[in-house]
Design a protein around this motif. Structure first.
Motif, mmCIF file in Angstrom:
data_model
loop_
_atom_site.group_PDB
_atom_site.id
_atom_site.type_symbol
_atom_site.label_atom_id
_atom_site.label_comp_id
_atom_site.label_asym_id
_atom_site.label_seq_id
_atom_site.Cartn_x
_atom_site.Cartn_y
_atom_site.Cartn_z
ATOM 1 N N LYS A 117 0.822 -1.212 0.000
ATOM 2 C CA LYS A 117 0.000 0.000 0.000
ATOM 3 C C LYS A 117 0.856 1.262 0.000
ATOM 4 C CE LYS A 117 -3.922 -2.103 2.441
ATOM 5 N NZ LYS A 117 -4.742 -2.094 3.679
ATOM 6 N N ARG A 118 2.084 1.148 0.530
ATOM 7 C CA ARG A 118 2.939 2.331 0.690
ATOM 8 C C ARG A 118 4.167 2.322 -0.216
ATOM 9 N NH1 ARG A 118 3.439 2.178 7.174
ATOM 10 N NH2 ARG A 118 5.121 3.648 6.729
ATOM 11 N N ASN A 119 4.594 1.134 -0.623
ATOM 12 C CA ASN A 119 5.827 1.029 -1.406
ATOM 13 C C ASN A 119 5.614 1.503 -2.845
ATOM 14 O OD1 ASN A 119 7.652 -0.758 -3.338
ATOM 15 N ND2 ASN A 119 8.706 -0.586 -1.386
ATOM 16 N N ARG A 120 6.620 2.194 -3.393
ATOM 17 C CA ARG A 120 6.521 2.724 -4.759
ATOM 18 C C ARG A 120 7.660 2.256 -5.658
ATOM 19 N NH1 ARG A 120 2.402 3.112 -2.949
ATOM 20 N NH2 ARG A 120 1.014 4.896 -2.685
ATOM 21 N N THR A 121 8.425 1.257 -5.226
ATOM 22 C CA THR A 121 9.558 0.795 -6.037
ATOM 23 C C THR A 121 9.503 -0.689 -6.372
ATOM 24 O OG1 THR A 121 10.885 0.464 -4.036
ATOM 25 C CG2 THR A 121 11.114 2.579 -5.179
ATOM 26 N N LEU A 122 8.882 -1.503 -5.540
ATOM 27 C CA LEU A 122 8.882 -2.952 -5.750
ATOM 28 C C LEU A 122 8.113 -3.316 -7.022
ATOM 29 C CD1 LEU A 122 10.065 -5.327 -4.138
ATOM 30 C CD2 LEU A 122 7.787 -5.683 -3.165
ATOM 31 N N GLU A 123 8.757 -4.102 -7.894
ATOM 32 C CA GLU A 123 8.153 -4.500 -9.166
ATOM 33 C C GLU A 123 7.816 -5.983 -9.239
ATOM 34 O OE1 GLU A 123 10.873 -3.272 -12.173
ATOM 35 O OE2 GLU A 123 10.699 -1.150 -11.696
ATOM 36 N N ILE A 124 8.551 -6.813 -8.494
ATOM 37 C CA ILE A 124 8.333 -8.261 -8.527
ATOM 38 C C ILE A 124 8.254 -8.787 -7.100
ATOM 39 C CG2 ILE A 124 9.245 -10.488 -9.290
ATOM 40 C CD1 ILE A 124 10.832 -9.054 -11.420
ATOM 41 N N LEU A 125 7.226 -9.579 -6.818
ATOM 42 C CA LEU A 125 7.080 -10.225 -5.518
ATOM 43 C C LEU A 125 6.801 -11.708 -5.743
ATOM 44 C CD1 LEU A 125 6.823 -10.187 -2.443
ATOM 45 C CD2 LEU A 125 4.414 -9.534 -2.715
ATOM 46 N N ASP A 126 7.708 -12.548 -5.272
ATOM 47 C CA ASP A 126 7.584 -13.996 -5.440
ATOM 48 C C ASP A 126 7.268 -14.624 -4.079
ATOM 49 O OD1 ASP A 126 7.735 -16.670 -5.993
ATOM 50 O OD2 ASP A 126 9.607 -16.553 -7.121
ATOM 51 N N LEU A 127 6.046 -15.155 -3.954
ATOM 52 C CA LEU A 127 5.616 -15.823 -2.723
ATOM 53 C C LEU A 127 5.345 -17.302 -2.961
ATOM 54 C CD1 LEU A 127 3.175 -13.111 -1.312
ATOM 55 C CD2 LEU A 127 5.337 -13.831 -0.302
ATOM 56 N N GLY A 128 5.895 -17.843 -4.026
ATOM 57 C CA GLY A 128 5.637 -19.237 -4.373
ATOM 58 C C GLY A 128 6.007 -20.199 -3.263
ATOM 59 N N ALA A 129 5.203 -21.274 -3.111
ATOM 60 C CA ALA A 129 5.479 -22.348 -2.158
ATOM 61 C C ALA A 129 5.517 -21.869 -0.717
ATOM 62 C CB ALA A 129 6.777 -23.062 -2.529
ATOM 63 N N ASN A 130 4.562 -21.023 -0.354
ATOM 64 C CA ASN A 130 4.298 -20.710 1.035
ATOM 65 C C ASN A 130 2.902 -21.230 1.365
ATOM 66 O OD1 ASN A 130 6.535 -18.946 2.379
ATOM 67 N ND2 ASN A 130 6.383 -18.160 0.292
ATOM 68 N N ARG A 131 2.208 -20.595 2.290
ATOM 69 C CA ARG A 131 0.841 -21.047 2.614
ATOM 70 C C ARG A 131 -0.017 -19.828 2.968
ATOM 71 N NH1 ARG A 131 -1.126 -26.101 3.368
ATOM 72 N NH2 ARG A 131 -3.038 -26.345 4.583
ATOM 73 N N ALA A 157 -5.500 -3.721 -5.781
ATOM 74 C CA ALA A 157 -6.638 -3.097 -6.468
ATOM 75 C C ALA A 157 -6.800 -1.630 -6.102
ATOM 76 C CB ALA A 157 -7.912 -3.858 -6.128
ATOM 77 N N LEU A 158 -6.529 -1.287 -4.853
ATOM 78 C CA LEU A 158 -6.856 0.057 -4.367
ATOM 79 C C LEU A 158 -5.672 0.981 -4.159
ATOM 80 C CD1 LEU A 158 -9.554 -0.928 -1.710
ATOM 81 C CD2 LEU A 158 -9.904 -0.254 -4.095
ATOM 82 N N TYR A 159 -4.462 0.428 -3.976
ATOM 83 C CA TYR A 159 -3.352 1.279 -3.562
ATOM 84 C C TYR A 159 -2.120 1.193 -4.471
ATOM 85 C CZ TYR A 159 -6.079 1.402 0.762
ATOM 86 O OH TYR A 159 -7.082 1.554 1.677
ATOM 87 N N ASN A 160 -1.623 -0.010 -4.686
ATOM 88 C CA ASN A 160 -0.340 -0.159 -5.364
ATOM 89 C C ASN A 160 -0.472 -0.055 -6.880
ATOM 90 O OD1 ASN A 160 1.860 -2.010 -6.706
ATOM 91 N ND2 ASN A 160 2.659 -1.476 -4.702
ATOM 92 N N ARG A 161 0.457 0.691 -7.492
ATOM 93 C CA ARG A 161 0.475 0.808 -8.951
ATOM 94 C C ARG A 161 1.888 0.652 -9.514
ATOM 95 N NH1 ARG A 161 -3.927 -0.084 -8.051
ATOM 96 N NH2 ARG A 161 -5.843 0.851 -8.846
ATOM 97 N N THR A 162 2.746 -0.053 -8.764
ATOM 98 C CA THR A 162 4.110 -0.264 -9.253
ATOM 99 C C THR A 162 4.463 -1.739 -9.420
ATOM 100 O OG1 THR A 162 4.917 -0.084 -6.972
ATOM 101 C CG2 THR A 162 5.034 1.893 -8.347
ATOM 102 N N LEU A 163 3.799 -2.633 -8.693
ATOM 103 C CA LEU A 163 4.112 -4.058 -8.823
ATOM 104 C C LEU A 163 3.684 -4.550 -10.203
ATOM 105 C CD1 LEU A 163 5.289 -6.222 -6.793
ATOM 106 C CD2 LEU A 163 2.975 -7.166 -6.779
#
Length: 343
Positions: free
Chosen positions: A198-212, A226-232
């Motif tokens: 919601k606050r970050n403006r630099t992160l482009e890739i987030l990999d959460l594969g194989a968690n739960r 949907a409501l906040y982030n526009r950089t990922l």
């Protein structure tokens, strides 16, 4: 901010707050430490609270004693060692120590030999030491302005580690690729990641594969996207025990967030609503076929999803014996955030 002298006074106050009688041996060691102020601030000190000390009267440390002591020490940066051998600590004491290790970033020496700590207590401390590395990384990220790609997959990271990491990333403005795959992150840990997005403006890739992360985690991510982030640009939730509710929420987020272009969902629990939602994303052109790991097909009037060999780093450690890699969709992260010299 570190706690400067008067360790003994802090200990006395903690005993009062927790309703625990003072341990005379711990009180003596802390009083002696308070006398060596110049030495401890220059080099750091080890608190020697060994139960076999023959030079002074010893009251062996119990689990409750350790609970009080660890409540005093988290901010004392000059305490770099703890010698607690030959006391009467059990698995309950190990739990207190594990919690302390997760919060402390300065301890370099710890001796717990010849106590009554069993297998479960040892496992708690071992897991905490894994989390401690995450704490150190988090501290680094607060001040680092050059790192753009961080891979912490298979790190046995749990929700506490994610929380510390996210706290640090609030102050980081350089990281573009965060890989947290194959850890032990649940829906509770994803809440911190959702707040970060919601606050970050630099992160482009987030990999959460194989968690739960399950449905609740996917829903939290969807709301942030949907409501906040526009950089990922890319998200992987492969093999996270997410079912229709969470997956449809992610597909809905893509309808309003046009920056999110890559999404990988294989290995979750697809229902008909999920298959229909992602089929529509692909048919309308909102989700390009080479930017996801599923492909819709129809049987007897029902839509299903088949797996595609696409992903962020699916073949990252494989190279052909000759020529160049032709299927770049298997390593989409290289096209999104190619930062290493190799690239």
């Amino acid at each position: 901010m570190s706690v400067r002298p008067d360790l003994h006074q802090h200990y006395v106050r903690a005993c009062q707050d927790l309703g625990q009688p003072e341990n005379s041996f711990i009180a003596h060691v802390l009083q002696e430490a308070d006398k060596n102020d110049k030495i401890r601030w220059a080099k750091g000190i080890t608190l020697k609270i060994a139960g076999n000390d023959r030079l002074v009267p010893v009251q062996r440390v119990t689990d409750d004693d350790l609970k009080v002591l660890t409540s005093v020490l988290p901010n004392t940066v000059f305490v770099t060692g703890l010698d607690l051998r030959c006391n009467v600590l059990t698995d309950a004491g190990a739990k207190h120590m594990a919690t302390f290790l997760q919060e402390n970033a300065t301890l370099r020496y710890l001796n717990l030999m010849f106590n009554n700590i069993g297998t479960s207590g040892t496992e708690l401390i071992a897991r905490a030491l894994h989390e401690e590395t995450t704490v150190h990384i988090a501290l680094m990220l607060k001040n680092n302005s050059s790192l753009v790609e961080l891979h912490l997959c298979k790190h046995e990271m749990k929700n506490f580690g994610v929380e510390r990491l996210c706290e640090a990333l609030y102050e980081n403005s350089s990281l573009r690729y965060l890989d947290l795959g194959c850890n032990k992150i649940t829906r509770d840990g994803v809440k911190f990641l959702a707040e970060l997005l919601k606050r970050n403006r630099t992160l482009e890739i987030l990999d959460l594969g194989a968690n739960r992360i399950e449905d609740d985690g996917a829903t939290d991510l969807s709301e942030a996207l949907a409501l906040y982030n526009r950089t990922l640009q890319a998200l992987s939730v492969v093999s996270n025990n997410v079912s229709g509710q969470g997956l449809v929420a992610l597909s809905d987020a893509m309808k309003t967030n046009t920056e999110l272009s890559y999404i990988y969902i294989w290995g979750n629990n697809f229902d008909e609503a999920t298959c229909t939602a992602f089929s529509e994303l692909i048919k309308t052109g909102r989700l390009k076929p080479n930017c996801t790991d599923v492909e819709p097909y129809e049987v007897d009037g029902h839509v299903h999803l088949a797996e595609l060999s696409h992903g962020l780093r699916k073949h990252y450690y494989w190279t052909p014996s000759c020529g160049e890699v032709t299927n770049k969709d298997a390593n989409a992260s290289l096209a999104i955030a190619a930062v290493s010299e190799y690239l």
